[in-house]
Write a protein that holds these residues in place. Structure first.
Motif, short mmCIF file in Angstrom:
data_model
loop_
_atom_site.label_atom_id
_atom_site.label_comp_id
_atom_site.label_asym_id
_atom_site.label_seq_id
_atom_site.Cartn_x
_atom_site.Cartn_y
_atom_site.Cartn_z
N VAL A 104 57.85 -50.00 45.44
CA VAL A 104 56.83 -50.57 46.32
C VAL A 104 56.25 -51.85 45.72
O VAL A 104 56.25 -52.03 44.50
N TYR A 105 55.76 -52.72 46.60
CA TYR A 105 55.01 -53.91 46.19
C TYR A 105 53.59 -53.46 45.86
O TYR A 105 52.87 -52.94 46.69
N ALA A 106 53.17 -53.69 44.60
CA ALA A 106 51.84 -53.26 44.18
C ALA A 106 50.86 -54.42 44.04
O ALA A 106 49.66 -54.25 44.21
N GLY A 107 51.36 -55.62 43.70
CA GLY A 107 50.50 -56.78 43.52
C GLY A 107 51.35 -58.02 43.35
O GLY A 107 52.58 -57.96 43.46
N TYR A 108 50.70 -59.15 43.13
CA TYR A 108 51.46 -60.40 42.99
C TYR A 108 50.71 -61.44 42.18
O TYR A 108 49.50 -61.33 41.97
N GLU A 109 51.46 -62.42 41.69
CA GLU A 109 50.90 -63.61 41.05
C GLU A 109 51.02 -64.76 42.05
O GLU A 109 52.00 -64.84 42.80
N PRO A 110 50.06 -65.69 42.09
CA PRO A 110 50.11 -66.79 43.05
C PRO A 110 51.38 -67.63 42.93
O PRO A 110 52.07 -67.63 41.90
N ALA A 111 51.68 -68.34 44.00
CA ALA A 111 52.88 -69.19 44.06
C ALA A 111 52.91 -70.19 42.90
O ALA A 111 51.90 -70.81 42.57
N SER A 112 54.09 -70.32 42.29
CA SER A 112 54.29 -71.28 41.19
C SER A 112 55.63 -71.98 41.40
O SER A 112 56.59 -71.75 40.66
N PRO A 113 55.72 -72.83 42.42
CA PRO A 113 57.02 -73.44 42.78
C PRO A 113 57.62 -74.33 41.70
O PRO A 113 58.83 -74.53 41.67
N LYS A 114 56.79 -74.84 40.80
CA LYS A 114 57.31 -75.74 39.76
C LYS A 114 57.94 -74.98 38.59
O LYS A 114 58.50 -75.59 37.69
N ASN A 115 57.84 -73.65 38.61
CA ASN A 115 58.40 -72.85 37.52
C ASN A 115 59.88 -72.50 37.72
O ASN A 115 60.45 -71.74 36.93
N GLU A 116 60.51 -73.02 38.76
CA GLU A 116 61.94 -72.80 38.98
C GLU A 116 62.55 -74.09 39.50
O GLU A 116 61.89 -74.88 40.15
N ALA A 117 63.83 -74.29 39.20
CA ALA A 117 64.47 -75.55 39.57
C ALA A 117 65.98 -75.44 39.53
O ALA A 117 66.55 -74.52 38.94
N ILE A 118 66.62 -76.42 40.18
CA ILE A 118 68.06 -76.63 40.04
C ILE A 118 68.21 -77.75 39.04
O ILE A 118 67.68 -78.85 39.23
N ILE A 119 68.91 -77.47 37.95
CA ILE A 119 69.06 -78.46 36.89
C ILE A 119 70.53 -78.77 36.64
O ILE A 119 71.42 -77.97 36.97
N GLU A 275 50.43 -70.55 37.79
CA GLU A 275 49.08 -70.26 38.27
C GLU A 275 48.79 -68.78 38.01
O GLU A 275 48.98 -67.94 38.89
N PRO A 276 48.34 -68.44 36.81
CA PRO A 276 48.11 -67.03 36.47
C PRO A 276 47.00 -66.40 37.30
O PRO A 276 46.05 -67.05 37.70
N GLY A 277 47.13 -65.11 37.56
CA GLY A 277 46.10 -64.37 38.28
C GLY A 277 46.67 -63.22 39.09
O GLY A 277 47.22 -63.45 40.16
N ALA A 278 46.58 -61.99 38.60
CA ALA A 278 47.13 -60.83 39.32
C ALA A 278 46.23 -60.48 40.50
O ALA A 278 45.00 -60.40 40.36
N ARG A 279 46.86 -60.27 41.66
CA ARG A 279 46.10 -59.95 42.87
C ARG A 279 46.74 -58.77 43.59
O ARG A 279 47.95 -58.59 43.53
#
Length: 317
Positions: A104-119, A275-279
């Motif tokens: 099950v989905y229990a929680g999440y961290e906010p979007a961090s689009p810059k933490n992944e990339a095509i290199i 963007e740290p922060g468990a929600r």
């Protein structure tokens, strides 16, 4: 594209790509088992500082920790009863749910689009996503970057079949990238930052305006339904360490680096893009996750459509 039988074989084999775990019974019957990845620095900090142990001890629970290379392997551990809780990217839960995983989905961290990339390698002539046509692209199948690749190709008028995916776990993908066996690598931090700083890898696109890169705290369904108070305490502990990390990023990088065997610069670059922060899980976040699930189903990357809300933790059960 894979057929249903291939997918089932793939899903069943994922557990063998992670740490050596089994579905044996808990040693004391009350051990909360956390599965974590090298990039999950907040969980590593939580482990090192003993915060969770202090929070769960009054509830009569101890804590155990097991490291995995990537999300798909981690979730299979949850599914087979070898772990209770872990942090993964957007795609692994969708692949797992399509394979009927009991999570099950229990929680999440906010979007961090810059933490992944095509290199691409520093001397590569590839400069844009369109240049990937006909190229061999490494990625961890079913991981968060699987969606980034889908969206990047789509946004540039390409289809998944226009590239040749090389499905490799991060360590194997790094080796293939270094020796030129692949033309590009779709990867997340801290592997992404490490490739930039140690190999001079060049980013051709990150997740900005393409893939939000939300991280999810997943739990085995039995632990969520039968031990709600424990799961709430775990999420509260994660948020506590997240708040500290957010306000002390440099110190966090300095302290974490020797624990994970990475340079301070790699950790600092990674955390500065986050963007740290468990929600707690919410409807809006699940709606975004459903869009990813629908995209995977349309491309037949998963064998059937899924409704992500079916896997949402119903707090209080």
């Amino acid at each position: 594209m894979i057929d249903r039988r291939q997918f089932q074989l793939f899903a069943a084999s994922l557990v063998f790509g992670g740490a050596a775990v089994t579905s044996a019974a808990r040693a004391d019957g009350k051990a909360f088992r956390i599965a974590f990845q090298k990039g999950a620095g907040n969980l590593i900090f939580l482990k090192e500082r003993g915060i969770l142990e202090r929070k769960l001890s009054p509830l009569g629970w101890s804590v155990t920790w097991t490291e995995f290379q990537a999300g798909p392997q981690l979730l299979e551990a949850l599914n087979v009863g070898a772990a209770d809780f872990g942090l993964v990217g957007e795609a692994p839960p969708i692949f797992a749910q399509a394979a009927n995983a009991n999570i099950v989905y229990a929680g999440y961290e906010p979007a961090s689009p810059k933490n992944e990339a095509i290199i691409v390698p520093k001397d590569s002539t590839i400069a844009t996503v369109k240049d990937l046509t006909g190229k061999r692209v490494a990625l961890n199948k079913g991981s968060n970057v699987n969606y980034l690749l889908v969206r990047a190709l789509e946004a540039n008028g390409l289809e998944y079949g226009d590239i040749t995916p090389a499905y490799l776990a991060p360590a194997d993908a790094r080796a293939a990238f270094e020796r030129g066996a692949v033309d590009a690598w779709v990867i997340w931090d801290p592997y992404y930052a490490a490739a930039e700083l140690s190999l001079g890898a060049k980013k051709i696109v990150d997740g900005t305006d393409l893939a939000p890169n939300v991280s999810f705290y997943m739990a085995s369904r039995p632990i969520a339904e039968q031990n709600s108070a424990v799961l709430k305490a775990v999420l509260a502990a994660v948020d506590e360490i997240d708040v500290w990390i957010r306000d002390n990023r440099k110190q966090y990088a300095t302290e974490l680096a020797p624990k994970v065997g990475l340079p301070v610069e790699v950790i600092e670059r990674s955390v500065n893009r986050a963007e740290p922060g468990a929600r707690p899980i919410d409807a809006a976040t699940l709606e975004g996750q459903q869009k990813i699930a629908d995209a995977f189903a349309k491309l037949k990357l998963i064998p059937k459509s899924v409704n992500v809300t079916d896997a949402a933790w119903k707090v209080g059960q």
